[in-house]
Design a protein around this motif. Structure first.
Motif, short mmCIF file in Angstrom:
data_model
loop_
_atom_site.label_atom_id
_atom_site.label_comp_id
_atom_site.label_asym_id
_atom_site.label_seq_id
_atom_site.Cartn_x
_atom_site.Cartn_y
_atom_site.Cartn_z
N GLY A 85 42.20 32.65 32.98
CA GLY A 85 43.01 33.86 32.78
C GLY A 85 42.61 34.67 31.56
O GLY A 85 42.87 35.86 31.50
N TRP A 86 41.96 34.03 30.58
CA TRP A 86 41.66 34.72 29.32
C TRP A 86 40.51 35.72 29.44
O TRP A 86 40.36 36.59 28.58
N ILE A 87 39.68 35.63 30.49
CA ILE A 87 38.56 36.56 30.61
C ILE A 87 39.05 37.90 31.16
O ILE A 87 40.15 38.00 31.71
N ARG A 88 38.23 38.95 31.01
CA ARG A 88 38.63 40.26 31.53
C ARG A 88 38.73 40.19 33.06
O ARG A 88 37.82 39.73 33.73
N GLY A 89 39.85 40.66 33.57
CA GLY A 89 40.10 40.54 35.01
C GLY A 89 40.48 39.13 35.41
O GLY A 89 40.41 38.77 36.59
N GLY A 188 34.41 40.40 38.75
CA GLY A 188 33.75 40.51 37.45
C GLY A 188 33.10 41.87 37.25
O GLY A 188 33.19 42.46 36.17
N VAL A 189 32.44 42.38 38.29
CA VAL A 189 31.79 43.70 38.21
C VAL A 189 32.84 44.78 38.02
O VAL A 189 32.71 45.67 37.17
N MET A 190 33.91 44.73 38.83
CA MET A 190 34.97 45.74 38.72
C MET A 190 35.70 45.64 37.39
O MET A 190 36.18 46.65 36.85
N ALA A 191 35.80 44.43 36.84
CA ALA A 191 36.45 44.26 35.54
C ALA A 191 35.69 45.00 34.45
O ALA A 191 36.29 45.62 33.55
N ARG A 192 34.36 44.94 34.51
CA ARG A 192 33.54 45.66 33.51
C ARG A 192 33.62 47.16 33.71
O ARG A 192 33.73 47.93 32.75
N ILE A 193 33.55 47.60 34.96
CA ILE A 193 33.54 49.05 35.24
C ILE A 193 34.88 49.69 34.90
O ILE A 193 34.95 50.75 34.26
N HIS A 194 35.97 49.03 35.31
CA HIS A 194 37.30 49.63 35.17
C HIS A 194 38.06 49.10 33.96
O HIS A 194 39.25 49.45 33.79
N LYS A 195 37.40 48.26 33.14
CA LYS A 195 38.05 47.71 31.93
C LYS A 195 39.39 47.05 32.28
O LYS A 195 40.45 47.37 31.72
N LEU A 196 39.33 46.13 33.23
CA LEU A 196 40.55 45.45 33.66
C LEU A 196 41.12 44.63 32.50
O LEU A 196 40.39 44.14 31.65
N PRO A 197 42.43 44.45 32.49
CA PRO A 197 43.06 43.75 31.35
C PRO A 197 42.77 42.26 31.34
O PRO A 197 42.41 41.66 32.37
N ARG A 198 42.94 41.66 30.17
CA ARG A 198 42.88 40.21 30.03
C ARG A 198 44.31 39.66 30.10
O ARG A 198 45.27 40.33 29.73
N ASP A 199 44.41 38.43 30.56
CA ASP A 199 45.71 37.77 30.60
C ASP A 199 46.14 37.44 29.17
O ASP A 199 45.30 37.22 28.29
N ASP A 200 47.44 37.40 28.94
CA ASP A 200 47.92 37.08 27.60
C ASP A 200 48.10 35.58 27.38
O ASP A 200 48.60 35.14 26.35
N VAL A 201 47.68 34.76 28.37
CA VAL A 201 47.81 33.33 28.24
C VAL A 201 46.80 32.81 27.20
O VAL A 201 45.68 33.30 27.11
#
Length: 424
Positions: A85-89, A188-201
């Motif tokens: 959960g800690w990684i982007r997306g 993972g690709v979409m997380a980089r492109i769209h700057k998806l949030p990281r989990d707060d866990v």
């Protein structure tokens, strides 16, 4: 005769009758028109249900309902959330991994969405993901369930195509892992492109250890199931029965969430779902018998073999056919109608029936994400309280890894056949 049957079937579908009624009524009318023996109507529908592998269908539905009621999905979600959960997306990655784990007891895409969809979408929306992205990854991840054992569509395909259900279930393990990996890469690709949030866990070894111990009985369920299949101690029906017993045990004595009322509710839901599935199985058997009496399977086999004797080309033709069929026809009905027609031709051309079964089911699972009859679209629309056009827009990016998986499984038979052949 076949032309009359198909026209009647399409007319009944256009007036939006239930699929089982369309299959059974069109078959009965054609039998009357062409003076076929009416005693077959009862005989074929009843005999279609007299199948040991089909006993696994209600048992797996019951096991999935029990485990969902026991809070297993919440424990799995929280455990996997701590790992990635800690990684982007990361929350989207959690959704994919939990779908893989939970598919080891559910066996159906809609069961995965029903058990996990609300949790996944709510968590992602809370963390700032768009509603379209959350709904799209939830639907795409649910396609893993019918590929990874146990799989209700695979069991039904095996019973129709006269293939070993155990081997075909094992054949789905590697393709399911491939789909999981490609979906995670897409996230993972979409997380980089769209700057998806990281989990707060926050990862903490002590908290992780406690959560792992709590989740261990849930994690053991798919291990028990797959281990029984691979070892040869259980067939699909026996595994389903053991899974039900295990779900009752951990729900009552470990998680302490199951009581008599919840078991009865799960049983009632299972009867509703099983009745729908087996009604389709029975009427589709009658439909297939009428087609067989008119020699349509033999004609279709000859037609396909006249087009080409190259197994890969035939598989691509079948892919196109099934992708179109999946847009309009419910997946179990499509298996029961089409599998008996095309399986003889493709096996005669040298296509391994294990590969064909996985290709067949994956095509129809992709169909769940395509309008106008994509059931996953409608189910997520209800869960997420979103208009259908937004749900469809959310599904589009995730069709890419699903189509890449389909292409790989079509072109590389070993993805489906290596593991069952290795295990003998």
């Amino acid at each position: 005769m076949s032309a009359t049957l198909l026209v009647l079937f399409l007319v009944l579908m256009l007036i939006r009758l239930p699929i089982a009624i369309c299959l059974g009524l069109s078959s009965a009318v054609v039998m009357i028109l062409f003076n076929l023996p009416m005693t077959v109507l009862a005989q074929r529908t009843v005999n279609a249900l007299d199948s040991t592998p089909l006993l696994a269908v209600p048992l797996f539905i019951f096991a999935a309902s029990l485990l969902s009621t026991s809070g297993v999905t919440n424990h799995l979600f929280e455990l996997v959330r701590m790992i990635v959960g800690w990684i982007r997306g990361g929350t989207a990655q959690v959704s994919v991994l939990v779908s893989l784990i939970f598919s080891g007891v559910s066996g159906a895409a809609l069961a995965d969405i029903g058990a996990l969809g609300s949790i996944q979408i709510k968590m992602m929306r809370k963390q700032g993901y768009s509603a379209e992205f959350a709904s799209g990854i939830t639907m795409a991840a649910a396609t893993i369930g019918p590929i990874f054992p146990p799989s209700i569509p695979i069991i039904i395909f095996a019973s129709v195509a006269n293939v070993s259900a155990v081997k075909l279930l094992i054949a789905g393990i590697v393709p399911a892992i491939l789909i999981t990996a490609l979906l995670m890469i897409q996230v993972g690709v979409m997380a980089r492109i769209h700057k998806l949030p990281r989990d707060d866990v926050k990862f903490d070894w002590a908290a992780f250890g406690r959560k792992f111990i709590v989740s261990l009985p849930a994690l053991a369920a798919p291990v028990l199931l797959i281990g029984g299949l691979i070892s040869g101690y259980f067939g699909p029906t026996e595994v389903a029965g053991v899974t039900v017993a295990y779900a009752l045990f951990i729900g009552k004595f470990i998680y302490r969430e199951l009581d008599f009322k919840r078991v009865v509710t799960a049983a009632r839901d299972t009867v509703d779902a099983t009745g729908s599935v087996l009604f389709i199985v029975a009427t589709a058997a009658l439909f297939a018998w009428v087609l067989t009496m008119d020699r349509l399977p033999a004609t279709a086999s000859a037609f396909l073999l006249d087009l080409s004797d190259n197994p890969l080309i035939l598989l691509f033709i079948v892919n196109v056919l099934l992708l179109v069929v999946g847009m309009f026809l419910e997946s179990i009905a499509a298996i029961l109608i089409i599998a008996p027609i095309i399986t003889p031709a493709l096996t005669a051309a040298g296509v391994d029936p294990l590969q064909l079964g996985i290709v067949f089911v994956l095509n129809l699972m992709i169909g769940l994400l395509t309008p106008p009859v994509g059931m996953s679209l409608y189910m997520v629309s209800i869960i997420a309280k979103m208009p259908l056009h937004r749900v469809i827009r959310g599904a589009l990016p995730f069709l890419i890894p699903l189509f890449v998986s389909l292409l790989a499984i079509t072109c590389i038979p070993a993805i489906s056949t290596w593991l069952p052949n290795l295990l003998g």
